[in-house]
Design a protein around this motif. Structure first.
Motif, PDB file in Angstrom:
ATOM      1  N   ILE A   1       1.248  -1.147   0.322  1.00 15.12           N
ATOM      2  CA  ILE A   1       0.290  -0.064   0.101  1.00 15.12           C
ATOM      3  C   ILE A   1       0.764   1.149  -0.291  1.00 15.12           C
ATOM      4  O   ILE A   1       0.652   2.485  -0.818  1.00 15.12           O
ATOM      5  CB  ILE A   1      -1.026  -0.067   1.522  1.00 15.12           C
ATOM      6  N   GLU A   2       2.242   0.855   0.870  1.00 16.75           N
ATOM      7  CA  GLU A   2       2.976   2.086   0.854  1.00 16.75           C
ATOM      8  C   GLU A   2       3.868   2.983  -0.753  1.00 16.75           C
ATOM      9  O   GLU A   2       3.757   4.331  -0.885  1.00 16.75           O
ATOM     10  CB  GLU A   2       3.956   1.905   1.616  1.00 16.75           C
ATOM     11  N   LEU A   3       3.596   1.618  -0.799  1.00 18.50           N
ATOM     12  CA  LEU A   3       3.804   2.171  -2.985  1.00 18.50           C
ATOM     13  C   LEU A   3       3.175   2.888  -3.804  1.00 18.50           C
ATOM     14  O   LEU A   3       2.982   3.693  -4.477  1.00 18.50           O
ATOM     15  CB  LEU A   3       4.340   1.313  -3.867  1.00 18.50           C
ATOM     16  N   TRP A   4       1.759   2.457  -3.253  1.00 16.87           N
ATOM     17  CA  TRP A   4       0.842   3.263  -3.911  1.00 16.87           C
ATOM     18  C   TRP A   4       0.210   4.237  -3.215  1.00 16.87           C
ATOM     19  O   TRP A   4      -0.220   5.378  -3.724  1.00 16.87           O
ATOM     20  CB  TRP A   4      -1.004   2.091  -3.277  1.00 16.87           C
ATOM     21  N   VAL A   5       0.704   4.605  -1.962  1.00 15.18           N
ATOM     22  CA  VAL A   5       0.349   6.030  -1.266  1.00 15.18           C
ATOM     23  C   VAL A   5       1.077   6.901  -2.215  1.00 15.18           C
ATOM     24  O   VAL A   5       1.735   8.331  -2.029  1.00 15.18           O
ATOM     25  CB  VAL A   5       0.625   5.936   0.109  1.00 15.18           C
ATOM     26  N   GLU A   6       2.620   6.602  -1.995  1.00  7.03           N
ATOM     27  CA  GLU A   6       3.707   7.182  -2.719  1.00  7.03           C
ATOM     28  C   GLU A   6       3.403   8.020  -3.611  1.00  7.03           C
ATOM     29  O   GLU A   6       4.250   9.153  -4.095  1.00  7.03           O
ATOM     30  CB  GLU A   6       5.191   5.815  -2.121  1.00  7.03           C
ATOM     31  N   SER A   7       3.442   7.117  -4.722  1.00  5.69           N
ATOM     32  CA  SER A   7       3.125   7.042  -6.123  1.00  5.69           C
ATOM     33  C   SER A   7       1.263   8.494  -6.517  1.00  5.69           C
ATOM     34  O   SER A   7       1.516   9.086  -7.447  1.00  5.69           O
ATOM     35  CB  SER A   7       2.622   5.683  -7.443  1.00  5.69           C
TER      36      SER A   7
ATOM     37  N   PHE B   1      10.193   6.556   6.630  1.00  6.95           N
ATOM     38  CA  PHE B   1      11.563   6.534   5.346  1.00  6.95           C
ATOM     39  C   PHE B   1      10.991   6.479   3.833  1.00  6.95           C
ATOM     40  O   PHE B   1      11.474   7.882   3.520  1.00  6.95           O
ATOM     41  CB  PHE B   1      12.661   6.449   6.391  1.00  6.95           C
ATOM     42  N   TYR B   2      10.902   5.921   3.942  1.00  7.40           N
ATOM     43  CA  TYR B   2      10.052   5.338   2.152  1.00  7.40           C
ATOM     44  C   TYR B   2       9.506   7.100   1.922  1.00  7.40           C
ATOM     45  O   TYR B   2       9.358   7.173   0.667  1.00  7.40           O
ATOM     46  CB  TYR B   2       9.708   4.016   2.367  1.00  7.40           C
TER      47      TYR B   2
ATOM     48  N   ARG C   1      10.775  -4.701  -9.174  1.00  7.91           N
ATOM     49  CA  ARG C   1      10.180  -3.754  -8.890  1.00  7.91           C
ATOM     50  C   ARG C   1       8.798  -3.425  -7.945  1.00  7.91           C
ATOM     51  O   ARG C   1       8.708  -2.810  -7.482  1.00  7.91           O
ATOM     52  CB  ARG C   1       9.862  -3.197 -10.041  1.00  7.91           C
ATOM     53  N   PRO C   2       7.844  -4.130  -8.428  1.00  4.16           N
ATOM     54  CA  PRO C   2       6.446  -4.017  -7.966  1.00  4.16           C
ATOM     55  C   PRO C   2       6.285  -4.081  -6.360  1.00  4.16           C
ATOM     56  O   PRO C   2       5.308  -3.836  -5.333  1.00  4.16           O
ATOM     57  CB  PRO C   2       5.015  -4.777  -9.046  1.00  4.16           C
ATOM     58  N   LEU C   3       7.323  -4.796  -6.336  1.00  3.16           N
ATOM     59  CA  LEU C   3       7.498  -5.208  -4.245  1.00  3.16           C
ATOM     60  C   LEU C   3       8.454  -4.209  -3.671  1.00  3.16           C
ATOM     61  O   LEU C   3       8.636  -4.506  -2.350  1.00  3.16           O
ATOM     62  CB  LEU C   3       7.970  -6.567  -3.945  1.00  3.16           C
ATOM     63  N   SER C   4       9.089  -3.465  -4.389  1.00  4.08           N
ATOM     64  CA  SER C   4       9.943  -2.466  -3.685  1.00  4.08           C
ATOM     65  C   SER C   4      10.242  -0.756  -4.288  1.00  4.08           C
ATOM     66  O   SER C   4      10.297  -1.411  -6.152  1.00  4.08           O
ATOM     67  CB  SER C   4      11.559  -3.046  -3.720  1.00  4.08           C
ATOM     68  N   GLY C   5       9.674   0.443  -3.798  1.00  3.44           N
ATOM     69  CA  GLY C   5      10.081   1.589  -4.597  1.00  3.44           C
ATOM     70  C   GLY C   5      11.618   1.679  -5.140  1.00  3.44           C
ATOM     71  O   GLY C   5      12.176   1.470  -4.721  1.00  3.44           O
ATOM     72  N   LEU C   6      11.840   2.413  -6.264  1.00  2.00           N
ATOM     73  CA  LEU C   6      13.296   2.660  -6.920  1.00  2.00           C
ATOM     74  C   LEU C   6      13.452   3.652  -5.782  1.00  2.00           C
ATOM     75  O   LEU C   6      15.038   3.547  -5.629  1.00  2.00           O
ATOM     76  CB  LEU C   6      13.005   3.560  -8.565  1.00  2.00           C
ATOM     77  N   ASP C   7      12.826   4.365  -4.963  1.00  2.95           N
ATOM     78  CA  ASP C   7      13.264   5.490  -4.229  1.00  2.95           C
ATOM     79  C   ASP C   7      13.561   5.061  -2.800  1.00  2.95           C
ATOM     80  O   ASP C   7      12.939   5.575  -1.361  1.00  2.95           O
ATOM     81  CB  ASP C   7      12.950   6.431  -3.782  1.00  2.95           C
ATOM     82  N   ASN C   8      12.722   4.076  -2.574  1.00  3.06           N
ATOM     83  CA  ASN C   8      12.569   2.663  -0.863  1.00  3.06           C
ATOM     84  C   ASN C   8      14.106   2.355  -0.730  1.00  3.06           C
ATOM     85  O   ASN C   8      14.173   1.469  -0.090  1.00  3.06           O
ATOM     86  CB  ASN C   8      11.610   1.935  -0.880  1.00  3.06           C
TER      87      ASN C   8
END
Length: 281
Positions: A63-69, A150-151, A182-189
């Protein structure tokens, strides 16, 4: 031929690796450990709730990746990290670069890393070391709960995406890494490195397991994974230090919480037993 052609191949390798790790560590049929896990899930409510909590926090990471986007926050702390570290990762990668080493480190990064968590759960369950199982659950949750903010608010790009002299070597073993992993981990995480923190945490817990093989295998795997995050061109040294601190903190706190809850549970159960004895008398 690439050893990791897709996440399906990676999953097969993970299952096979877990099977042999259980076989060597427990010296019994690995399906016995799987059976013990299923039994605990359906017979111990506390066990089930802890396992569900871990699954929930792993899902929240997605969910964090979705929020970040969808965030308008555009800060980038990568230049500051680079100013602090310089070309260390580039020099490290160029010094050690070797085709066989690339394959080995890629396997540890993608396959052995999840095996450490999954096998630990099955090992501690089969050996009825419930305190360690609960400590593992708390440890994983703490790692993610601390790392996710942090992410979101301290984004740092992976080294290869910023440094022109660093390559993402893992694609030489896993060509579909960017599209499937990559969908499991963001490029800037990047900060802190969860590969580091989780590996360190699993090694600390394994050191408390009393199982000599699992202890040293976890420590060795942790060391190789930390080597891999630099060699493969993914993490900065700062990420590693942050991961070591987080992983150590999470494991120590997880163990402490599990011990206190065990003592508290014993104090609650004991009066009930005494009361039952009085009624029986």
């Amino acid at each position: 031929m690439y050893p990791l052609q897709s996440m399906t191949h990676a999953t097969v390798y993970i299952v096979i690796s877990i099977y042999f790790l259980l076989l060597v560590t427990l010296r019994t049929n690995p399906f016995n450990a799987a059976g013990a896990f299923v039994q605990e899930i359906f017979t111990r409510r506390k066990y089930l709730l802890h396992f569900v909590a871990v699954m929930a926090i792993l899902f929240f990471n997605k969910i964090e990746l979705w929020v970040e986007s969808h965030m308008k926050y555009t800060a980038d702390f990568t230049p500051k990290v680079y100013a602090l570290e310089g070309n260390f990762v580039a020099a490290f990668q160029q010094f050690f670069q070797n085709d066989i080493l690339t394959m080995v480190t890629s396997m540890f990064y993608v396959v052995i890393f999840p095996c450490l968590m999954i096998a630990s759960i099955l090992i501690y369950t089969y050996q009825k070391k419930h305190r360690l199982f609960y400590a593992l659950c708390y440890t994983v949750m703490i790692n993610y709960i601390v790392a996710i903010p942090f992410y979101l608010f301290f984004p740092v790009l992976e080294v290869w995406a910023f440094h022109p002299k660093v390559d993402l070597l893992i694609t030489q073993a896993f060509p579909a890494f960017e599209s499937e992993y990559r969908p499991l981990s963001g490029l800037d995480n990047c900060f802190p490195s969860l590969h580091t923190s989780i590996s360190v945490s699993m090694a600390i817990l394994a050191a408390h397991s009393g199982n000599r093989f699992w202890k040293w295998f976890s420590i060795l795997s942790c060391s190789i994974i930390i080597f891999a995050i630099f060699y493969l061109g993914i993490h900065w040294v700062t990420d590693m230090f942050g991961g070591v601190i987080l992983g150590t903190f999470a494991a120590r706190v997880g163990i402490r919480i599990s011990e206190e809850r065990t003592v508290l549970g014993g104090l609650l159960v004991q009066p009930r037993r005494l009361k039952q004895q009085k009624v029986g008398d």
